[in-house]
Enzyme design. Structure first.
Site, PDB file in Angstrom:
ATOM      1  N   GLU A  47      -8.937  -1.313   5.825  1.00 27.29           N
ATOM      2  CA  GLU A  47      -7.647  -1.440   6.495  1.00 27.29           C
ATOM      3  C   GLU A  47      -7.817  -1.334   8.013  1.00 27.29           C
ATOM      4  O   GLU A  47      -7.224  -2.108   8.775  1.00 27.29           O
ATOM      5  CB  GLU A  47      -6.681  -0.361   6.004  1.00 27.29           C
ATOM      6  CG  GLU A  47      -5.315  -0.438   6.693  1.00 27.29           C
ATOM      7  CD  GLU A  47      -4.410   0.744   6.361  1.00 27.29           C
ATOM      8  OE1 GLU A  47      -3.218   0.665   6.682  1.00 27.29           O
ATOM      9  OE2 GLU A  47      -4.905   1.754   5.809  1.00 27.29           O
ATOM     10  N   GLN A 105       0.834  -1.204   0.000  1.00 24.55           N
ATOM     11  CA  GLN A 105       0.000   0.000   0.000  1.00 24.55           C
ATOM     12  C   GLN A 105       0.865   1.248   0.000  1.00 24.55           C
ATOM     13  O   GLN A 105       1.660   1.455   0.922  1.00 24.55           O
ATOM     14  CB  GLN A 105      -0.903  -0.008   1.236  1.00 24.55           C
ATOM     15  CG  GLN A 105      -1.778   1.204   1.417  1.00 24.55           C
ATOM     16  CD  GLN A 105      -2.509   1.202   2.748  1.00 24.55           C
ATOM     17  OE1 GLN A 105      -2.007   0.660   3.727  1.00 24.55           O
ATOM     18  NE2 GLN A 105      -3.694   1.774   2.790  1.00 24.55           N
ATOM     19  N   GLY A 106       0.710   2.091  -1.017  1.00 25.20           N
ATOM     20  CA  GLY A 106       1.473   3.336  -1.098  1.00 25.20           C
ATOM     21  C   GLY A 106       0.630   4.526  -0.698  1.00 25.20           C
ATOM     22  O   GLY A 106       0.067   5.214  -1.563  1.00 25.20           O
ATOM     23  N   TYR A 107       0.530   4.774   0.591  1.00 24.32           N
ATOM     24  CA  TYR A 107      -0.274   5.893   1.101  1.00 24.32           C
ATOM     25  C   TYR A 107       0.621   6.937   1.773  1.00 24.32           C
ATOM     26  O   TYR A 107       0.844   8.011   1.239  1.00 24.32           O
ATOM     27  CB  TYR A 107      -1.318   5.376   2.105  1.00 24.32           C
ATOM     28  CG  TYR A 107      -2.650   4.965   1.516  1.00 24.32           C
ATOM     29  CD1 TYR A 107      -2.756   4.472   0.219  1.00 24.32           C
ATOM     30  CD2 TYR A 107      -3.816   5.059   2.259  1.00 24.32           C
ATOM     31  CE1 TYR A 107      -3.986   4.085  -0.303  1.00 24.32           C
ATOM     32  CE2 TYR A 107      -5.051   4.681   1.749  1.00 24.32           C
ATOM     33  CZ  TYR A 107      -5.126   4.196   0.460  1.00 24.32           C
ATOM     34  OH  TYR A 107      -6.346   3.813  -0.055  1.00 24.32           O
ATOM     35  N   SER A 108       1.120   6.633   2.972  1.00 26.30           N
ATOM     36  CA  SER A 108       1.835   7.632   3.777  1.00 26.30           C
ATOM     37  C   SER A 108       3.112   8.112   3.090  1.00 26.30           C
ATOM     38  O   SER A 108       3.781   7.370   2.368  1.00 26.30           O
ATOM     39  CB  SER A 108       2.200   7.042   5.146  1.00 26.30           C
ATOM     40  OG  SER A 108       1.050   6.773   5.908  1.00 26.30           O
ATOM     41  N   GLU A 152      -5.552   8.922  17.878  1.00 17.55           N
ATOM     42  CA  GLU A 152      -6.134  10.256  18.029  1.00 17.55           C
ATOM     43  C   GLU A 152      -7.037  10.589  16.842  1.00 17.55           C
ATOM     44  O   GLU A 152      -8.127  11.161  17.005  1.00 17.55           O
ATOM     45  CB  GLU A 152      -5.014  11.297  18.168  1.00 17.55           C
ATOM     46  CG  GLU A 152      -4.242  11.233  19.477  1.00 17.55           C
ATOM     47  CD  GLU A 152      -3.238  10.097  19.525  1.00 17.55           C
ATOM     48  OE1 GLU A 152      -2.733   9.792  20.619  1.00 17.55           O
ATOM     49  OE2 GLU A 152      -2.947   9.500  18.460  1.00 17.55           O
ATOM     50  N   SER A 170       4.296  -1.233   4.200  1.00 18.44           N
ATOM     51  CA  SER A 170       4.460  -2.588   4.742  1.00 18.44           C
ATOM     52  C   SER A 170       4.776  -3.587   3.632  1.00 18.44           C
ATOM     53  O   SER A 170       4.065  -3.664   2.634  1.00 18.44           O
ATOM     54  CB  SER A 170       3.183  -3.028   5.471  1.00 18.44           C
ATOM     55  OG  SER A 170       2.930  -2.200   6.582  1.00 18.44           O
TER      56      SER A 170
END
Length: 394
Positions: free
Chosen positions: A249, A131-134, A378, A166
């Site tokens: 997710e 997964q290429g998100y952050s 949060e 990951s």
């Protein structure tokens, strides 16, 4: 017998005949988990066989449509399958971000060609996804991504960096958020694309955590060609796909609170603190905490099943995934804290046969990331306050 009773009897007989003895019982180590892909690793040939027979039946994704390789089971039948697998302590035949995250998004947003191309491979364990998100400057504020895709006619050229990806070093393909319109407001101008990790210009670098190991990587894109046929959903509306996938997710991460491993905690504690004349743990406080955890795990499992039914019937807010993610993360951290307490001094061992190379300590440290990955606790609490509790000013 009802149709469901008949299905249960048939499922029980099939599992008994097809689940190898080596694939029953808890995993000895998280590294024994089966991820499939182009270069799969298996603890034993039996684990390969187990993945293949379940994949051929579509039972690695039991509720997906049969035309895309899934099992085509109803929600109730899928529950029966899960309960019968638990009855024989069957291991998960395939762990897959494709099943847990990408697949549901493709079923909702993908083209027919994309579904037919990727979903059967995912079910059979033939392709492994990351997964290429952050990004370094876009974590909790995910819409702030800066990885850019420049339009070149029939394809894009992608440049940028992802972080906390990951298993990027082991994945075959990536589902990735890229900015296709840098002039648009940040939640717009984002597109959701798929591409092969073997494409020229893609490089990865593992990130080591305090536990001494990590699934995480930095991932770099330097003039990476991405075909436009691999756009999922609408151009510049990738945020819609991203939000839907995040819900899956977060449910997946929440579900980690239910996943056990190794010997039952009570047995581990008995080795450490001993038992009384009645065979109970000699430490009444530890005994009560273990019992409380087991009750909470059972309650959470039922809650997960109930929410699954409600989501299927569209009777619950998508924000419920944030509740599951938050509680499941806390439950998993609590379980590993107890595991350390139950193991006594042996659990503190870092590298020895007695500690299985520090499994307990390393796994305990790894759980600290549960409240960060997939959106921090949060962020989840803010979502719960705004969309579920509807608190003023949230």
């Amino acid at each position: 017998m009802t149709d469901l009773d008949t299905f249960r009897a048939e499922t029980r007989a099939w599992l008994e005949a097809n689940c190898p003895a080596e694939c029953r019982g808890p995993l000895d180590n998280e590294e024994d988990r089966v991820w499939g892909g182009r270069n799969p690793t298996f603890k034993t040939p039996a684990h390969k066989q187990w993945m293949e027979v379940m994949g051929a039946r579509g039972w690695t994704a039991p509720e997906w449509p049969t035309e895309y390789g899934g099992g085509g089971l109803s929600r109730e039948e899928a529950k029966v399958l899960a309960s019968e697998m638990r009855r024989i302590d069957a291991q998960m035949p395939l762990s897959s971000f494709g099943i847990w995250m990408l697949g549901p998004a493709l079923l909702q947003f993908g083209t027919e060609e994309q579904k037919k191309r990727f979903l059967p491979e995912i079910v059979r364990g033939e392709i492994r996804w990351c997964q290429g998100y952050s990004e370094p400057g876009a974590g909790s504020d995910l819409a702030g991504i800066q990885t850019r895709a420049e339009d070149r006619g029939d394809h894009w050229i992608v440049n940028g960096q992802k972080v906390w990806t990951s298993y990027a070093d082991k994945a075959d393909w990536i589902f990735c958020l890229v900015r296709t319109d840098p002039e648009a407001p940040k939640h717009l101008g984002i597109s959701f694309v798929l591409f092969d990790m073997a494409t020229p210009g893609v490089t990865t670098r593992p990130i080591t955590l305090i536990s001494g190991k990590s699934p995480f990587c930095e991932t770099f894109f330097d003039d990476v060609r991405v075909e436009k046929a691999n756009l999922v959903g609408t151009l510049n509306r990738g945020w819609d796909v991203a939000k839907a996938l995040l819900a899956h997710e977060r449910t997946m991460i929440g579900g980690m609170g239910m996943i056990g491993g190794g010997r039952p905690m009570g047995q581990v504690a008995a080795d450490s603190v001993g038992t009384d004349d009645d065979g109970r743990l000699d430490d009444p406080i530890l005994r009560a905490k273990i019992a409380e955890l087991e009750v909470d795990l059972a309650a959470f499992q039922l809650s997960m099943e109930r929410v699954g039914d409600q989501v299927k019937a569209r009777q619950v807010s998508p924000a419920i995934a944030s509740m599951l993610k938050y509680y499941g993360s806390e439950l998993n951290k609590r379980r590993h804290e107890l595991s350390m307490a139950a193991g006594g001094s042996d659990a503190l061992e870092w590298e020895s046969d007695r500690s299985r190379n520090g499994t307990a300590a390393r796994d305990w440290l790894r759980t600290k990331a549960n409240s960060i990955e997939g959106g921090t606790s949060e962020v989840q609490l803010n979502i719960i306050a705004k969309h579920i509790l509807q608190l003023p000013g949230a």
